[in-house]
Design an enzyme around this catalytic site. Structure first.
Site, PDB file in Angstrom:
ATOM      1  N   SER A 209       0.825  -1.244   0.000  1.00 13.15           N
ATOM      2  CA  SER A 209       0.000   0.000   0.000  1.00 13.15           C
ATOM      3  C   SER A 209       0.837   1.262   0.000  1.00 13.15           C
ATOM      4  O   SER A 209       0.290   2.363  -0.195  1.00 13.15           O
ATOM      5  CB  SER A 209      -0.929   0.017   1.216  1.00 13.15           C
ATOM      6  OG  SER A 209      -1.958  -0.943   1.075  1.00 13.15           O
TER       7      SER A 209
ATOM      8  N   SER B  84      -5.968   3.883   4.145  1.00 12.24           N
ATOM      9  CA  SER B  84      -5.420   3.089   3.038  1.00 12.24           C
ATOM     10  C   SER B  84      -6.534   2.469   2.203  1.00 12.24           C
ATOM     11  O   SER B  84      -6.561   1.260   1.956  1.00 12.24           O
ATOM     12  CB  SER B  84      -4.491   1.994   3.582  1.00 12.24           C
ATOM     13  OG  SER B  84      -3.737   1.422   2.538  1.00 12.24           O
TER      14      SER B  84
ATOM     15  N   LYS C  17       0.572   3.885  -2.743  1.00 14.37           N
ATOM     16  CA  LYS C  17      -0.352   5.037  -2.723  1.00 14.37           C
ATOM     17  C   LYS C  17       0.406   6.351  -2.614  1.00 14.37           C
ATOM     18  O   LYS C  17      -0.108   7.393  -3.044  1.00 14.37           O
ATOM     19  CB  LYS C  17      -1.351   4.899  -1.556  1.00 14.37           C
ATOM     20  CG  LYS C  17      -2.313   3.720  -1.695  1.00 14.37           C
ATOM     21  CD  LYS C  17      -3.259   3.663  -0.505  1.00 14.37           C
ATOM     22  CE  LYS C  17      -4.267   2.541  -0.654  1.00 14.37           C
ATOM     23  NZ  LYS C  17      -3.703   1.182  -0.626  1.00 14.37           N
TER      24      LYS C  17
END
Length: 721
Positions: A373, A551, A376
């Site tokens: 993640s 997230s 991102k």
């Protein structure tokens, strides 16, 4: 002039005509040389002097040519005391009229003589019923068979027939005693005298005649013992009560009249002022108004003295520009123990001082690893560099092929919330579907019967390469389409909940149901179609903050597609990946060797070195704005979760090895099977901001997470000078 042959002698105290009155001894009185001038109504009545059986009074003689008066009816008994028997009679009562003195030239009569007082008479019952009208005089009775007694006393004086008060039933003039005049006793004369007619008289207008008409014959009233009410005989024959002679009193001047308009204006002004006072009073009594104005009766008004402000000690201090600069050896010494933890697997990491841009610690920072993640950070950095920070993603409803058809044009806002207005989902600032429904109802007048949805903005597969089959739908992702509710969550208030497998269909069904229409599948909106309603998402900076904090994978993919659309690339996973790298490269970041397959980091095929993650955060955390990229990337720091406080770090940094960094470390997490990443900033104990990026591959999640936390917390305790 009419004759008065049938008219009896009238008693009067007037001296209407000059005459010679014969006394009781036969002597003749002197002519009435003192007769007063008068223009009264009795000036033309020459009446003879006739003796009466009652109390003495003055009688006017009738002229000789007139016939003798007829005998009167039975005399009425006087109610007063009997006349004096010793008073000599003036003459015997004879059938013929008494001698009259030769007429003399008439003298002008005065008002007093014409209106001399007559003796009062007793009113009959009819007259008493009408106090405003008096009965006419009765005929004067004569006693038969004996001499009449006159009211005259010896010596030629006449006796007052009654000393009593005035007759009841009306106002009477004040009585006065007899006066001596020209050798005979006369009663005081009043300014008016009146004898009422026997019939009821109607009020008549008072004409102004040229000549005085003769009054009709009237009977002689009986002599009373009381004075009659003064009556006035007008020239027209009308009889009315005489006005009492009273001295004229000065009439007080009338009070000055106040102007009506001014008075009304004053009343109006007073009423308006009263209304204004009432309205202001009511308004000031309202708690919101009184609280805002700080009025004494306000509920929030302090009931006691304002306390002294408490001393405040700031626990958080801004980074110090004069703090000692850490050295490479110092940082390396601090990280040597934590970095050697075998739970970290393959570790790559870097520490940079953003104030100087120097690298303080480098451990295989160029090695390409799966970021999870942490990808991102690349997606949001590209969006912040490429897009306007105030961008809001729209969702429209336009008219379809027929007036009763509406089409939802999905614009890529996956945060549109199904919650009612006023309620907040896990994605703050989201637009509400109810608002869109209300707009469409108003614009269409409730005529929409069929609803369709246009999802043509996004293209390509719904999942990215490298995603596991169970990644979408899952508790952390949904199939990527441009239109959905709450990022595919059935419960908008819970983050990790199983998402919808057909989020666009869910949006269509929910909208149609609330609109009262039927869902009719997918369609393409006509170009230039009439817009029936539109809502917009929160601004881009808020979207970035939301997706970094929790997230959110679906939101990250939607933001990446906005960057691709703005760059002219297709809104697909490949388009997002390529646009992200291109944008970063165009802004001076080294993206060599980087591989991206999505914008969220769910793909295990993504490869990113820790150096690139640290470079992005270093620019964002620069102490000044000398670098133009800093202002664009600064929102990255706001979205980073706080260790032990928020987002994906809320439940971490609780053990003894990592607790030192609680509240001081802010970092983006990345977790996949065998992958753990932590990239962010930390404030060391000297007040110096440090940027770090730590990536661990081939490790166990349960063991690697606390190991990475301890590594970042070690930087917090670094004096490193």
């Amino acid at each position: 002039m009419p004759t008065h042959e049938d008219e009896p002698a009238w008693p009067s105290d007037d001296s209407d005509t000059p005459e010679t009155a014969e006394g009781a001894d036969g002597a003749t009185d002197e002519p009435a040389a003192d007769a007063e001038q008068d223009s009264g109504a009795t000036a033309h009545l020459p009446l003879p002097e006739v003796s009466l059986p009652e109390q003495p009074t003055l009688w006017v003689e009738r002229p000789k040519e007139q016939a003798e008066p007829q005998e009167s009816a039975e005399p009425q008994e006087p109610k007063a005391e009997a006349p004096n028997p010793e008073a000599p009679r003036a003459e015997e009562s004879k059938p013929e009229a008494p001698k009259a003195a030769p007429p003399k030239q008439e003298q002008p009569e005065s008002d007093q003589e014409r209106t001399a007082f007559l003796p009062a008479i007793q009113l009959p019952p009819r007259a008493q019923q009408r106090p405003t009208q008096q009965q006419g005089p009765q005929q004067r009775p004569q006693q038969q068979g004996g001499p009449q007694q006159s009211g005259q006393q010896p010596g030629g004086q006449r006796q007052n027939p009654q000393q009593g008060g005035p007759q009841q039933g009306g106002p009477q003039p004040q009585q006065r005693g007899p006066q001596q005049q020209n050798g005979r006793q006369r009663w005081p004369q009043e300014t008016s005298a009146q004898v009422t007619a026997p019939q009821q008289l109607q009020p008549q207008p008072q004409p102004q005649p040229q000549q005085r008409p003769a009054p009709p014959p009237r009977p002689i009233p009986p002599a009373g013992l009381q004075h009659a009410q003064p009556m006035r005989i007008e020239p027209s024959g009308e009889v009315r009560p005489a006005e009492s002679a009273q001295p004229d009193e000065p009439t007080p001047p009338p009070p000055p009249e106040q102007p009506v308009k001014r008075k009304r204006r004053g009343l109006l002004i007073g009423a308006v002022a009263l209304v204004v006072v009432i309205v202001v009073g009511v308004a000031l009594a309202l708690p919101p108004v009184s609280n805002r104005l700080g009025l004494p009766w306000a509920p929030n008004f302090p009931k006691a003295d304002t306390p002294e402000p408490a001393a405040v000690t700031l626990a958080l201090q801004p980074p110090s520009s004069s703090a000692p600069t850490p050295t490479n050896s110092g940082v390396a010494a601090e990280l040597a123990g934590p970095a050697a933890n075998p739970a970290l697997g393959t570790l790559a990491g870097i520490v940079i001082d953003p104030a100087t841009g120097s690298t303080l610690w480098n451990h295989n920072s160029s090695q390409l690893l799966t970021p999870a993640s942490a990808t991102k950070l690349l997606t949001t950095s590209a969006a912040l560099l490429k897009l306007d920070h105030g961008l809001q993603i729209p969702t429209k409803v336009v008219q379809g092929s027929s007036p009763d058809t509406a089409i939802i044009v999905a614009g890529g806002d996956v945060t549109l919330s199904a919650l009612p207005d006023g309620q907040q989902s896990v994605l703050p600032g989201a637009a509400h579907l109810d608002d869109l429904v209300a707009q469409v109802k108003q614009a269409s007048g409730g005529s929409i019967k069929k609803v369709q949805i246009d999802v043509s903005l996004f293209s390509g597969p719904l999942t990215a390469p490298g995603w596991a089959p169970d990644d979408a739908p899952s508790t952390y992702a949904a199939p990527i389409v441009p239109g959905m509710l709450d990022a595919g969550r059935p419960n908008p208030t819970v983050d990790e909940v199983l998402r919808s497998a057909d989020p666009a269909g869910t949006l269509l069904q929910t909208f149609a149901q609330r609109l009262g229409a039927t869902a009719s599948g997918h369609a393409t909106a006509p170009q230039g179609a009439k817009v029936l309603g539109e809502v917009r998402s929160a601004p881009l900076t808020e979207l970035v903050d939301n997706l970094l904090q929790i997230s959110d994978n679906t939101l990250a993919e939607a933001v990446g597609r906005q960057t691709a659309i703005a760059s002219g690339a297709p809104a697909t996973f490949a388009g997002v990946a390529q646009t992200t790298l291109n944008t970063l490269a165009q802004n001076g970041f080294d993206v060599s060797g980087v591989a991206l397959n999505d914008g969220s980091g769910l793909s295990t095929l993504n490869k990113v070195p820790p150096r690139l993650l640290a470079q992005l955060l270093t620019v964002a955390a620069a102490p000044d704005n000398k670098d133009p990229r800093t202002a664009k990337l600064r929102p990255l720091l706001e979205g980073l979760p706080v260790a032990g406080g928020s987002g994906t770090l809320a439940d971490r940094y609780g053990d003894a090895n990592s607790s030192a960094g609680k509240g001081w470390v802010r970092a983006k997490t990345g977790t996949l099977s065998g992958v753990n990443t932590l990239a962010g900033v930390v404030l060391d104990k000297d007040g110096r901001v440090l940027v770090f990026a730590m990536m661990s591959n081939g490790s166990d999640i349960v063991a690697a997470r606390p190991a990475l936390d301890a590594l970042a917390a070690a930087l917090r305790g670094c004096g490193c000078g």
